[in-house]
Design an enzyme around this catalytic site. Structure first.
Site: not given
Ligand code: UGA
Length: 471
Positions: A15, A124, A156, A227, A231, A280, A283, A350
């Site tokens: 971030v 966060t 993000l 926030k 999430n 996973g 976040c 992570r």
């Molecule tokens: C997430 C949020 O999407 C962001 O908006 C937020 O800013 C961020 O956490 C944070 O708090 O810093 P991120 O952890 O980078 O972002 O990843 P995501 O793309 O949201 O995916 C999170 C997990 O959910 C991954 O393991 C992904 O594979 C899984 N996922 C996502 C699914 O299993 N299915 C989906 O439809 C979408």
């Protein structure tokens, strides 16, 4: 062009570093502070410690001109009008967020304030953190007229962080005074006015000069809750579709069709409805636990989130059993694994469901050869290479003579494999896909036994080119 603001960003993790690069990109003068001297050195010398699209370009565009790196929080505080705190808020043993880094940074900022500053939470954090920061600063002898504490949560995603920042769905500014709100609005003006998108070398994305991101002004408490609740809601959506996937699997329906049907309702929307091996990352697991803890502290029963967590754990376990159902036993079996990071497009491992599943495979005696385009280095620190765990430079080397191929994250290149080549590379043409990257019918046609999530498992038989449903 709006007037540049002098900004300090404390913490150069995902971030902090992305925010620092993006603030510089929209015209501000930024000092990024980290107490990890080695990291500061790397950043000064042109290194980029995380895998993030556009970040190397932005850093090289602005390094030593609009963004600099230091471990000196004192001088950074004195020079800045706004100080963004973007340090880690790891999960403590109770599930709550450990705010000791935020506390330490707030105290140090307080000791060095020599003129009016806006201290902005970017990490966060649970609701009330702004109150604590305010108290810590006051306790250190700074009077109220010399500072404000505001909240500007960041939404993000890793892998698309720069584009998410510069093309945000919304910019949430939580402030209690006009003065703090005005400074924050000034910082984001290049985005909210649409000015940034007119520049020829702007990072491309969903926003444009006629469709800039909206700014939402709220109280600091509301911003903090926005926030956590965002999430937690997204994690809930994923657990929801994963359970729906399990129903689909039981009755022989296809969850992809179901998700499309649900997502076409504009009140629900199509995003975050991809069934898989569970969520996973750094976040969702942490924030769901922290938000549940906040609710508990306030005497509010948020048992829905407990279920979301339980379903997520169960989803990994179910997937592991699916792999077992295709292979019967694991001891001595060679398994190719595609994906180690918690999702495609990042090197972050992570809370990666992929790593949990690999560890379980190793525990049961399988010999794993894994490939991930970016996360191999980090994975090796957790699971060092050895006779049972090997790493490969590409999917086909990983698949060489393997008894089965398991897909655990969603890198684009895993969805574009040369299936013909894969078929003759594997010892047995068995694919267990935890991210639904292929169509079952195509895989059957190509001669694979293909198991995915929330769709009927299809087995190719040698005698007849017809699919058989797997039990
Ligand atoms: C997430 C949020 O999407 C962001 O908006 C937020 O800013 C961020 O956490 C944070 O708090 O810093 P991120 O952890 O980078 O972002 O990843 P995501 O793309 O949201 O995916 C999170 C997990 O959910 C991954 O393991 C992904 O594979 C899984 N996922 C996502 C699914 O299993 N299915 C989906 O439809 C979408």
């Amino acid at each position: 062009m709006s007037k540049g603001v002098s900004i300090a960003v404390v913490g150069s993790g995902y971030v902090g570093l992305v925010a620092a690069a993006c603030f510089a990109e929209i015209g501000h003068s930024v000092v990024c502070v980290d107490n990890d001297e080695a990291k500061v050195r790397t950043l000064r010398e042109g290194g980029v410690p995380i895998h993030e699209e556009y970040l190397p370009e932005l850093l090289s565009r602005h390094r030593s001109n609009r963004v600099e790196f230091t471990s000196d929080l004192r001088s950074a505080t004195q020079r800045a009008q706004a100080i963004f705190i973007a340090v880690g808020t790891p999960q403590s043993q109770t599930g709550s967020a450990d705010l000791s880094y935020v506390d330490a940074v707030a105290s140090e900022i307080a000791r060095n304030i020599d003129s009016y500053k806006v201290i902005v939470e970017k990490s966060t954090v649970p609701v009330y953190t702004n109150e604590w920061i305010r108290r810590v600063i006051e306790r250190n002898g700074v009077s109220r007229e010399h500072f404000d504490v505001a909240s500007n949560p960041e939404f993000l995603r890793e892998g698309t962080a720069v584009a998410d920042f510069l093309h945000a769905d919304r910019i949430v500014l939580g402030a209690e005074t006009e003065r703090a709100a005005e400074l924050l609005k000034q910082i984001y003006l290049p985005l909210s006015s649409g000015d940034y998108y007119r520049s020829a070398d702007a990072v491309p994305g969903a926003r444009g000069e006629n469709d800039p991101p909206p700014v939402l002004l709220t109280s600091t408490k509301a911003a903090e809750i926005i926030k956590h609740a965002s999430n937690a809601f997204l994690a809930t959506k994923i657990s929801f579709i994963n359970v729906v996937a399990n129903i689909c699997e039981a009755v022989g329906a296809d969850v992809e069709e179901v998700a499309r049907g649900i997502g076409m309702d504009s009140r629900i929307g199509p995003k975050f409805l991809r069934a898989g091996v569970g969520y996973g990352g750094s976040c969702f697991p942490k924030d769901v636990a922290a938000f549940r803890y906040v609710a508990e502290q306030m005497g509010v029963d948020f048992c829905l989130l407990k279920e979301v967590e339980r379903i997520n754990e169960e989803q990994k376990r179910r997937f592991f059993h699916k792999v077992r159902s295709a292979l019967w036993t694991f001891r001595g079996k060679k398994i190719a694994v595609l994906g180690l990071a918690f999702k495609g497009g990042t090197d972050d491992i992570r809370e990666s469901p992929a790593l949990d599943i690999v560890k379980q495979l190793l525990h049961e005696g399988a010999i794993v050869t894994a490939h991930d385009p970016a996360a191999e280095g980090r994975a090796k620190e957790v699971i060092p290479p050895g006779s049972q765990m090997r790493y490969a430079d590409d999917p086909y080397t990983a698949a060489q003579d393997a008894d089965a191929l398991v897909i655990l994250n969603d890198w684009q290149e895993f969805a574009e494999l040369d299936l013909n080549r894969l078929h003759y590379t594997l010892r047995y043409p068995i694919i267990i896909d935890g991210r639904n990257l292929y169509g079952p019918a195509t895989m059957l046609e190509q001669g694979f036994t293909y198991l995915s999530v929330g769709r009927p498992g299809l087995s190719h038989t040698r005698d007849a080119a017809v699919g058989q449903r797997l039990p």
